[in-house]
Structure formats: C-alpha cells, structure tokens
Design a protein around this motif. Structure first.
Motif, PDB file in Angstrom:
ATOM      1  N   VAL A 194      14.162  -3.352  -9.328  1.00 45.67           N
ATOM      2  CA  VAL A 194      13.605  -3.032  -8.009  1.00 45.67           C
ATOM      3  C   VAL A 194      13.598  -1.512  -7.812  1.00 45.67           C
ATOM      4  N   HIS A 195      14.685  -0.872  -8.165  1.00 43.95           N
ATOM      5  CA  HIS A 195      14.789   0.580  -8.039  1.00 43.95           C
ATOM      6  C   HIS A 195      13.702   1.267  -8.877  1.00 43.95           C
ATOM      7  N   ASP A 196      13.530   0.824 -10.107  1.00 43.30           N
ATOM      8  CA  ASP A 196      12.551   1.412 -11.012  1.00 43.30           C
ATOM      9  C   ASP A 196      11.129   1.222 -10.506  1.00 43.30           C
ATOM     10  N   TRP A 197      10.792   0.008 -10.086  1.00 42.02           N
ATOM     11  CA  TRP A 197       9.440  -0.255  -9.597  1.00 42.02           C
ATOM     12  C   TRP A 197       9.164   0.476  -8.288  1.00 42.02           C
ATOM     13  N   LEU A 198      10.165   0.575  -7.426  1.00 45.90           N
ATOM     14  CA  LEU A 198       9.982   1.293  -6.163  1.00 45.90           C
ATOM     15  C   LEU A 198       9.598   2.747  -6.444  1.00 45.90           C
ATOM     16  N   VAL A 199      10.327   3.381  -7.349  1.00 45.19           N
ATOM     17  CA  VAL A 199      10.044   4.786  -7.657  1.00 45.19           C
ATOM     18  C   VAL A 199       8.698   4.935  -8.356  1.00 45.19           C
ATOM     19  N   ASN A 200       8.445   4.084  -9.357  1.00 48.40           N
ATOM     20  CA  ASN A 200       7.267   4.271 -10.200  1.00 48.40           C
ATOM     21  C   ASN A 200       5.974   3.718  -9.610  1.00 48.40           C
ATOM     22  N   HIS A 201       6.059   2.602  -8.903  1.00 46.74           N
ATOM     23  CA  HIS A 201       4.837   1.992  -8.358  1.00 46.74           C
ATOM     24  C   HIS A 201       4.513   2.455  -6.941  1.00 46.74           C
ATOM     25  N   VAL A 202       5.518   2.964  -6.235  1.00 41.86           N
ATOM     26  CA  VAL A 202       5.303   3.275  -4.820  1.00 41.86           C
ATOM     27  C   VAL A 202       5.552   4.752  -4.506  1.00 41.86           C
ATOM     28  N   VAL A 203       6.774   5.222  -4.737  1.00 42.59           N
ATOM     29  CA  VAL A 203       7.116   6.582  -4.303  1.00 42.59           C
ATOM     30  C   VAL A 203       6.260   7.625  -5.019  1.00 42.59           C
TER      31      VAL A 203
ATOM     32  N   ARG B 119       0.876  -1.170   0.000  1.00 41.20           N
ATOM     33  CA  ARG B 119       0.000   0.000   0.000  1.00 41.20           C
ATOM     34  C   ARG B 119       0.920   1.229   0.000  1.00 41.20           C
ATOM     35  N   PRO B 120       1.146   1.842  -1.169  1.00 44.80           N
ATOM     36  CA  PRO B 120       2.168   2.899  -1.279  1.00 44.80           C
ATOM     37  C   PRO B 120       2.047   4.005  -0.244  1.00 44.80           C
ATOM     38  N   LYS B 121       0.835   4.420   0.063  1.00 44.18           N
ATOM     39  CA  LYS B 121       0.659   5.550   0.978  1.00 44.18           C
ATOM     40  C   LYS B 121       0.889   5.170   2.433  1.00 44.18           C
ATOM     41  N   ALA B 122       1.121   3.875   2.708  1.00 43.04           N
ATOM     42  CA  ALA B 122       1.325   3.430   4.088  1.00 43.04           C
ATOM     43  C   ALA B 122       2.771   3.605   4.554  1.00 43.04           C
ATOM     44  N   PHE B 123       3.689   3.824   3.614  1.00 41.25           N
ATOM     45  CA  PHE B 123       5.099   3.931   3.988  1.00 41.25           C
ATOM     46  C   PHE B 123       5.426   5.332   4.492  1.00 41.25           C
ATOM     47  N   GLU B 124       6.162   5.387   5.596  1.00 41.11           N
ATOM     48  CA  GLU B 124       6.658   6.670   6.091  1.00 41.11           C
ATOM     49  C   GLU B 124       7.786   7.173   5.182  1.00 41.11           C
ATOM     50  N   ARG B 125       8.041   8.457   5.267  1.00 40.71           N
ATOM     51  CA  ARG B 125       9.093   9.059   4.449  1.00 40.71           C
ATOM     52  C   ARG B 125      10.444   8.380   4.670  1.00 40.71           C
ATOM     53  N   ASP B 126      10.830   8.201   5.936  1.00 37.11           N
ATOM     54  CA  ASP B 126      12.141   7.617   6.228  1.00 37.11           C
ATOM     55  C   ASP B 126      12.238   6.177   5.759  1.00 37.11           C
ATOM     56  N   THR B 127      11.114   5.462   5.757  1.00 38.91           N
ATOM     57  CA  THR B 127      11.113   4.082   5.265  1.00 38.91           C
ATOM     58  C   THR B 127      11.390   4.058   3.767  1.00 38.91           C
ATOM     59  N   LEU B 128      10.757   4.949   3.032  1.00 39.55           N
ATOM     60  CA  LEU B 128      10.994   5.019   1.591  1.00 39.55           C
ATOM     61  C   LEU B 128      12.439   5.422   1.291  1.00 39.55           C
ATOM     62  N   ASP B 129      12.971   6.319   2.097  1.00 43.45           N
ATOM     63  CA  ASP B 129      14.362   6.725   1.920  1.00 43.45           C
ATOM     64  C   ASP B 129      15.295   5.529   2.140  1.00 43.45           C
ATOM     65  N   ARG B 130      15.017   4.743   3.162  1.00 41.41           N
ATOM     66  CA  ARG B 130      15.829   3.552   3.421  1.00 41.41           C
ATOM     67  C   ARG B 130      15.682   2.542   2.289  1.00 41.41           C
ATOM     68  N   MET B 131      14.460   2.364   1.801  1.00 42.29           N
ATOM     69  CA  MET B 131      14.210   1.380   0.751  1.00 42.29           C
ATOM     70  C   MET B 131      14.941   1.734  -0.547  1.00 42.29           C
ATOM     71  N   VAL B 132      14.963   3.015  -0.924  1.00 49.43           N
ATOM     72  CA  VAL B 132      15.631   3.378  -2.181  1.00 49.43           C
ATOM     73  C   VAL B 132      17.133   3.122  -2.070  1.00 49.43           C
ATOM     74  N   ARG B 133      17.677   3.200  -0.864  1.00 50.28           N
ATOM     75  CA  ARG B 133      19.102   2.935  -0.661  1.00 50.28           C
ATOM     76  C   ARG B 133      19.385   1.430  -0.605  1.00 50.28           C
ATOM     77  N   GLU B 134      18.350   0.661  -0.279  1.00 51.20           N
ATOM     78  CA  GLU B 134      18.497  -0.800  -0.234  1.00 51.20           C
ATOM     79  C   GLU B 134      18.222  -1.463  -1.584  1.00 51.20           C
ATOM     80  N   ALA B 135      17.633  -0.712  -2.508  1.00 53.70           N
ATOM     81  CA  ALA B 135      17.252  -1.291  -3.805  1.00 53.70           C
ATOM     82  C   ALA B 135      18.509  -1.559  -4.632  1.00 53.70           C
ATOM     83  N   ARG B 136      18.951  -2.802  -4.666  1.00 51.94           N
ATOM     84  CA  ARG B 136      20.243  -3.149  -5.269  1.00 51.94           C
ATOM     85  C   ARG B 136      20.191  -3.241  -6.790  1.00 51.94           C
ATOM     86  N   THR B 137      19.049  -3.619  -7.337  1.00 55.69           N
ATOM     87  CA  THR B 137      18.988  -3.923  -8.767  1.00 55.69           C
ATOM     88  C   THR B 137      18.136  -2.881  -9.513  1.00 55.69           C
ATOM     89  N   PRO B 138      18.400  -2.684 -10.801  1.00 54.87           N
ATOM     90  CA  PRO B 138      17.674  -1.650 -11.563  1.00 54.87           C
ATOM     91  C   PRO B 138      16.163  -1.818 -11.551  1.00 54.87           C
TER      92      PRO B 138
END
Length: 228
Positions: A99-108, A78-97
């Motif tokens: 995952v990084h792309d879907w995190l930004v486009n589907h969630v952030v 549920r994209p709107k359920a993530f706190e700001r700091d959680t999303l910041d941590r997740m983008v830094r943990e996204a190791r592969t292109p």
C-alpha cells in the motif's frame, strides 16, 4: 457484482467481490512480505479496469482500512484530486509495504503536491514517511535533478543509511544507486559509499536479477546503458 453497472458499484459490493477473490495461498505468500491480503494483483487490476476512475469510491475504499481495498482504491482514484494534507495523512495510514509503495508511485508522484511533500517527508522522524520522501527524491534524481544538491544527498546517505530502519534504508540505497547510475561525475563516490557501508551486500538475489547492493547495481545498469 460483475453483472451490474461498474459506475454504480458500492463499497459493500466491492468488498464482497474482493472477499471472493481472496486466495489463502496468495495470502500466505504476501504475509511473508508484510502484506495482509490474499488477492492476486492481476485480478485486482482487472477489477480496477472494470470500475475505471471513481474518486469518491476510492476515498471510501481507502477508509475501510482493508489492504486489498486500499490497493484497489489507489488504482481507481484520481491522483491530482487529493489535497496535500490528505496525502500526508494517507502515507501515515499506509500500514503495509505494498500500500505504501503504490500510494507513493501511483498517486503521490502524479500529484501537484509531490515536491512539497518530498521535502517535508524526507525530514520526517517516522522512518516509513521518510522513506516516501526518499522515493520521491530518487524520482527527481532520475528525471529532474536540476536544483537538487546531489553531493549533499550523498553526505546524508553516507551518514545515515547504515543504521536506518529497513524500509528507509532501502529507499536511501535506491537513491544512492540512482545517483551513481545517472550522474557519472558522482559515480565513483556513490560506489565508494556503497562499498564502505556494505548495505544489502549479502541480499539474496535470484538468477537473472540485479543485486540491490549499490556498487553491483550501478555497474550493471551502466553496463546496460553502454551496451545499448
């Protein structure tokens, strides 16, 4: 797992299903693009459709650090359920292109924190994080440009895109093209920057696909707009 209740799925059950779906041929193709998983994305989306939205399960799947599991997590969260700091941590943990792309486009992009993160990430020293900031900026250029300093963005692109790391360069180039496509008053300058820097000019492009070289990309999209 397919016979059980989707709502009752455990991480172990989901991971077992993903392991069964892993195809060595798919993995070989993905690994050439830096993505270490072998699950066909159509099948992954079918699993997500069956599971539906499950935020708690999504968080636990993300925590496995497995690429296929993380992609699935991004589809059932549920994209709107993530706190700001959680999303910041997740983008830094996204190791592969992917995952990084879907995190930004589907969630952030769907998050109420998107604008705050856009500003913070764009200035981040980590080029992968900065690329996420540029992706969010490109979204605003296209959909909500009010308040953006578009000439200033072109200044930054002109100064930094040529020598930027690949992922960041790609994101800046996308923003350059979007400015040229959507803002006629800045089109000539955007094209000129692209021509001078020659970023992605020789990028191999399949027949029928638009080149990512900004001057060609801009010209083709403007042609389509005018033809439509």
């Amino acid at each position: 797992m397919g016979t059980g209740s989707p709502a009752g799925a455990t991480v172990a059950e989901v991971m077992a299903e993903l392991a069964e779906l892993d195809d060595p041929r798919v993995r070989a193709v993905n690994e050439r693009h830096g993505d270490d998983h072998g699950v066909n994305l159509g099948r992954l989306r079918a699993v997500a459709k069956r599971l539906r939205t499950q935020q708690e399960l999504a968080v636990r799947l993300w925590g496995t650090d497995d690429t296929a599991a993380r992609l699935l997590a991004l589809l059932i969260c549920r994209p709107k359920a993530f706190e700001r700091d959680t999303l910041d941590r997740m983008v830094r943990e996204a190791r592969t292109p992917k995952v990084h792309d879907w995190l930004v486009n589907h969630v952030v992009k769907k998050s109420p924190h998107a604008e705050e993160l856009r500003v913070a990430w764009s200035a981040d020293p980590d080029p992968a994080v900065a690329s996420a900031g540029w992706a969010l900026t490109t979204e605003r250029v296209a959909k909500k440009p009010e308040g953006l300093d578009l000439p200033g963005l072109l200044d930054v692109i002109e100064a930094g895109m040529k020598d930027a790391p690949d992922r960041l360069q790609w994101a800046m180039n996308h923003c350059l093209a979007r400015i040229g496509i959507d803002h006629p008053g800045l089109r000539a300058r955007a094209v000129g920057i692209g021509e001078r820097l020659e970023v992605l000019k020789d990028y191999p492009t399949s027949a029928g696909c638009t080149s990512p070289y900004a001057p060609d990309w801009i010209a083709e999209m403007v042609r389509r707009q005018e033809a439509g």
